[in-house]
Design an enzyme around this catalytic site. Structure first.
Site, short mmCIF file in Angstrom:
data_model
loop_
_atom_site.label_atom_id
_atom_site.label_comp_id
_atom_site.label_asym_id
_atom_site.label_seq_id
_atom_site.Cartn_x
_atom_site.Cartn_y
_atom_site.Cartn_z
N HIS A 1 0.75 -1.07 -0.07
CA HIS A 1 -0.25 -0.20 -0.01
C HIS A 1 0.83 1.18 0.08
O HIS A 1 0.88 2.17 -0.96
CB HIS A 1 -0.96 0.02 1.14
CG HIS A 1 -2.00 1.08 1.23
ND1 HIS A 1 -3.07 1.17 0.78
CD2 HIS A 1 -1.71 2.53 1.86
CE1 HIS A 1 -3.56 2.65 1.21
NE2 HIS A 1 -2.65 3.04 1.78
N GLU A 2 2.06 1.23 0.85
CA GLU A 2 2.68 2.44 0.77
C GLU A 2 3.35 2.61 -0.11
O GLU A 2 3.65 3.77 -0.77
CB GLU A 2 3.94 2.19 2.16
CG GLU A 2 3.16 2.33 3.49
CD GLU A 2 2.44 3.84 3.54
OE1 GLU A 2 3.10 4.72 3.53
OE2 GLU A 2 1.26 3.77 4.16
N HIS B 1 1.37 4.47 -3.12
CA HIS B 1 1.43 5.86 -3.16
C HIS B 1 2.84 6.55 -3.89
O HIS B 1 2.49 7.47 -4.37
CB HIS B 1 1.57 6.38 -1.48
CG HIS B 1 0.13 6.17 -0.91
ND1 HIS B 1 -1.05 6.73 -1.40
CD2 HIS B 1 -0.03 5.77 0.46
CE1 HIS B 1 -2.16 6.55 -0.55
NE2 HIS B 1 -1.57 5.89 0.56
N GLU C 1 -6.23 6.51 -1.65
CA GLU C 1 -6.43 5.52 -0.75
C GLU C 1 -6.67 4.22 -1.73
O GLU C 1 -6.10 3.12 -1.58
CB GLU C 1 -7.39 5.53 0.37
CG GLU C 1 -6.49 6.58 1.22
CD GLU C 1 -5.31 5.93 1.97
OE1 GLU C 1 -5.12 4.67 2.38
OE2 GLU C 1 -4.22 6.36 1.75
ZN LIG Z 1 -2.68 5.11 2.19
#
Ligand SMILES: [Zn+2]
Length: 274
Positions: free
Chosen positions: A129-130, A133, A192
């Protein structure tokens, strides 16, 4: 007359600039990206160095081996950051439930996270997830949107590399490390969702079970206390995230099965102290 001419000239220049700065993200969203990748990488590196100076590193060899094992497996299947092919990983000894990834290829994991990300698959979900981004250039988009509306002095300060300390803190917050500097600017819901989709893809390709991403976010939301978790302050979460993850699972499970068939399951285990 002259004023009007100047104004229209300025407007057409501005729209040209905006046009040039519009980019398409990995899942096909259009976003502003004013900043060249090498400059994003420089900002990421500066933020990373500052956090490393201010936060003690974990000296626990078992925790370090475990976090590096998972991070290396996930980054091996993800596209490189825009500048530099390597991702550098730091493990911080701190109780906060937090993690970050920065442009230029920097990942930070706080030991407190390991009480919520209970196994290697869940840790892979956070890391996926990180870095999602970073790969989708969300820091660049956040900075660009901020400075498209403020323009002027602060942008000049950043472009010339001499931000004031207040601007520097805001910069770090926009890069996604807000909890570290006390200014929290949560990622948008669209950002997100995009990072969730990318994260699922990366973890599954690295042969981590994508179903564990759902358990991870359940754990995040259940781990309550007097203060909300640092991680949730920049990555706000609710049941709709879980629903979207469930919708994206079938595709991720296919990738996971392919990786399993290739015998790629990484052996990352946290050896508990006796
Ligand atoms: Zn996030």
């Amino acid at each position: 007359m002259r004023n009007n001419l100047n104004k229209s000239l300025l407007l057409s220049l501005l729209s040209l600039l905006l046009l040039a700065a519009c980019a398409t993200s990995p899942t096909g969203r259009t976003q502003l990206e004013f900043f060249p990748s090498n400059q994003m990488a420089q900002m990421g590196e500066a933020a990373y160095r500052q956090i490393k100076q201010e936060t003690p590193a974990s000296q626990d060899p078992a925790i370090n081996r475990y976090v590096h094992c998972v991070a290396e497996a996930v980054t091996a299947v993800a596209p490189p950051p825009q500048s530099g092919d390597q991702w550098e990983v730091a493990v911080f000894k701190a109780d906060q439930v937090n993690a970050f990834a920065l442009p230029g290829g920097y990942i930070g994991i706080y030991t407190g996270l390991l009480s919520v990300a209970e196994n290697a698959d869940q840790l892979a979900a956070v890391i996926g997830h990180e870095i999602g981004h970073v790969i989708a250039q969300h820091g660049n988009a956040r900075l660009s949107t901020q400075y498209a509306t403020q323009a002027g002095l602060q942008l000049v300060q950043i472009l010339t590399g001499t931000p004031s300390s207040a601007t520097g803190q805001q910069l770090m917050a926009l890069l996604g490390v807000g909890a570290q500097v006390g200014i929290v600017l949560p990622f948008s819901r669209a950002q997100e969702s995009e990072s969730d989709i990318l994260g699922l893809r990366y973890m599954a390709r690295a042969c981590f079970d994508p179903r564990q991403s759902i358990q991870l976010w359940e754990n995040m939301m259940q781990t309550g206390g007097p203060q909300p978790l640092e991680f949730l302050s920049t990555h706000p979460s609710d049941q709709s995230r879980i629903r979207h993850l469930e919708q994206s699972l079938p595709k991720a499970l296919e990738l996971y099965q392919q990786a399993l068939d290739q015998g790629r399951r990484p052996k990352c285990k946290l050896e508990k102290k006796q």
